[in-house]
Every structure is written in C-alpha cells, then in structure tokens.
Design a protein around this motif. Sequence first.
Motif, short mmCIF file in Angstrom:
data_model
loop_
_atom_site.label_atom_id
_atom_site.label_comp_id
_atom_site.label_asym_id
_atom_site.label_seq_id
_atom_site.Cartn_x
_atom_site.Cartn_y
_atom_site.Cartn_z
N LEU A 231 0.79 -1.23 0.00
CA LEU A 231 0.00 0.00 0.00
C LEU A 231 0.83 1.29 0.00
O LEU A 231 0.40 2.27 -0.61
N PRO A 232 2.02 1.32 0.62
CA PRO A 232 2.84 2.53 0.46
C PRO A 232 3.23 2.79 -1.01
O PRO A 232 3.35 3.94 -1.42
N LEU A 233 3.38 1.73 -1.78
CA LEU A 233 3.66 1.90 -3.21
C LEU A 233 2.45 2.47 -3.92
O LEU A 233 2.57 3.33 -4.81
N VAL A 234 1.26 2.01 -3.53
CA VAL A 234 0.03 2.54 -4.12
C VAL A 234 -0.12 4.02 -3.74
O VAL A 234 -0.44 4.86 -4.58
N ALA A 235 0.15 4.33 -2.48
CA ALA A 235 0.05 5.72 -2.02
C ALA A 235 1.03 6.63 -2.76
O ALA A 235 0.75 7.81 -2.96
N ALA A 236 2.14 6.08 -3.20
CA ALA A 236 3.14 6.87 -3.91
C ALA A 236 2.73 7.18 -5.35
O ALA A 236 3.31 8.08 -5.97
N MET A 237 1.74 6.48 -5.86
CA MET A 237 1.31 6.71 -7.25
C MET A 237 0.72 8.11 -7.39
O MET A 237 -0.05 8.56 -6.54
N LYS A 238 1.08 8.76 -8.47
CA LYS A 238 0.65 10.12 -8.70
C LYS A 238 -0.83 10.19 -9.15
O LYS A 238 -1.53 11.13 -8.83
N GLU B 219 -4.83 5.36 -11.39
CA GLU B 219 -3.92 4.22 -11.25
C GLU B 219 -4.01 3.63 -9.85
O GLU B 219 -3.94 2.41 -9.68
N GLN B 220 -4.15 4.48 -8.85
CA GLN B 220 -4.33 3.99 -7.49
C GLN B 220 -5.58 3.13 -7.39
O GLN B 220 -5.56 2.05 -6.79
N SER B 221 -6.66 3.59 -7.99
CA SER B 221 -7.93 2.86 -7.95
C SER B 221 -7.79 1.49 -8.63
O SER B 221 -8.27 0.48 -8.11
N ARG B 222 -7.11 1.48 -9.77
CA ARG B 222 -6.89 0.21 -10.47
C ARG B 222 -6.06 -0.74 -9.61
O ARG B 222 -6.35 -1.94 -9.51
N ALA B 223 -5.03 -0.22 -8.97
CA ALA B 223 -4.18 -1.04 -8.11
C ALA B 223 -4.96 -1.58 -6.92
O ALA B 223 -4.84 -2.76 -6.56
N ILE B 224 -5.77 -0.73 -6.30
CA ILE B 224 -6.59 -1.15 -5.16
C ILE B 224 -7.55 -2.26 -5.57
O ILE B 224 -7.72 -3.25 -4.84
N SER B 225 -8.16 -2.12 -6.74
CA SER B 225 -9.08 -3.16 -7.22
C SER B 225 -8.36 -4.49 -7.39
O SER B 225 -8.88 -5.55 -7.03
N GLU B 226 -7.16 -4.44 -7.94
CA GLU B 226 -6.38 -5.66 -8.14
C GLU B 226 -6.00 -6.30 -6.81
O GLU B 226 -6.13 -7.52 -6.64
N ILE B 227 -5.54 -5.49 -5.87
CA ILE B 227 -5.16 -6.01 -4.55
C ILE B 227 -6.38 -6.62 -3.86
O ILE B 227 -6.30 -7.70 -3.27
#
Length: 171
Positions: A78-85, A89-97
């Motif tokens: 999640l710190p990597l997701v938080a680092a996304m600008k 992209e954060q939403s897509r990553a959260i959905s995948e996780i």
Amino acid sequence: GANAAIRSSRLALTLGMDVKIARLPAGIDPADAVAKDKRIWVEAVRDAVPLITFYTDMVVANTKDVRKRDREIVSRVLPLVAAMKSATEQSRAISEIAFKTGQREEALLQDVSRVDLTKESETKDKNEEISSESLVIKGHSSIRRLGALLLWQETLPKPTKIGILVHFSSS
C-alpha cells in the motif's frame, strides 16, 4: 536487490512513471542476458509486470497466514500505491489487490490514506540518502541511474512519460 528495486520504484511512482518488474533467471543480470542470448532479455522485458502486481503476487504467494498477509500488504504494497501520482492508477491497483486478497476496496483505500509518505523506509540502507530537493543520491547504482534519468528528463522541452523497468533476480 529486491529492496533497492522497491525503493527506487517508489520514487519513480511519485513522479508518475510506469514501473514494471522484469524477472531474469537467478544469477543473470541484464548485461549477461543480452551477451548470452538477447532473447532472454527481450522475453523478460516483454513479460514484465507492473510493480504492484508483482509485489502483491509475491506477498500472496509467500504468506499463507491471512492476517500476516494482510499486514504485509498494508506495510509493503500500500505505500507503493500511495506513492502513485494518479488517482485512477491507485484505484486500479486497489481493485487488483482487493481481488487477489479478498479484502474490501474501501478498507484498502482507508489504509492507503493513512500511509505517511514522508516516513523513512524501514529497510533504507544507511549509505543511501535521497533528498527530494537536491536529489542527492549515494549508494545503489540502480538509484543513481534512476536519478540520472530523472535529471535528464527535466532537460527535455516538455515532460515525457517514460517507464522504468527495474530488474532483480531471485537469488
């Protein structure tokens, strides 16, 4: 190798870059792969996966206890997701996780909102210093190369979206 790749990738994510991980056979670095058989490197690049995908899969595969897995996701992915600008992209990553872990997206989003991006990484090497203002980089060559790439990008007439391919072997 892996921790340095993650740290340099986190910096690239904060700058809006796409970060993918290419896996090579143990003991082979990119230069060796190209010298031995160019196809090894070409296939590794072709099969490279987004950082979040790679790291989520690694945590899920290596952590059987669900509670421990969830803590690993919160502390490492999640710190990597938080680092996304990009929020998209954060939403897509959260959905995948969420899909891969069975967690609710809302809970993951709450955890992402709690990430302190100014907090120093617990795994940061003592000989490595990254200053966001001066981009002073000491230590790992991968981070030095990333810094040089970022400085080069600033000289371009208009910002160019580039992807960073970070390599590490599983040795």
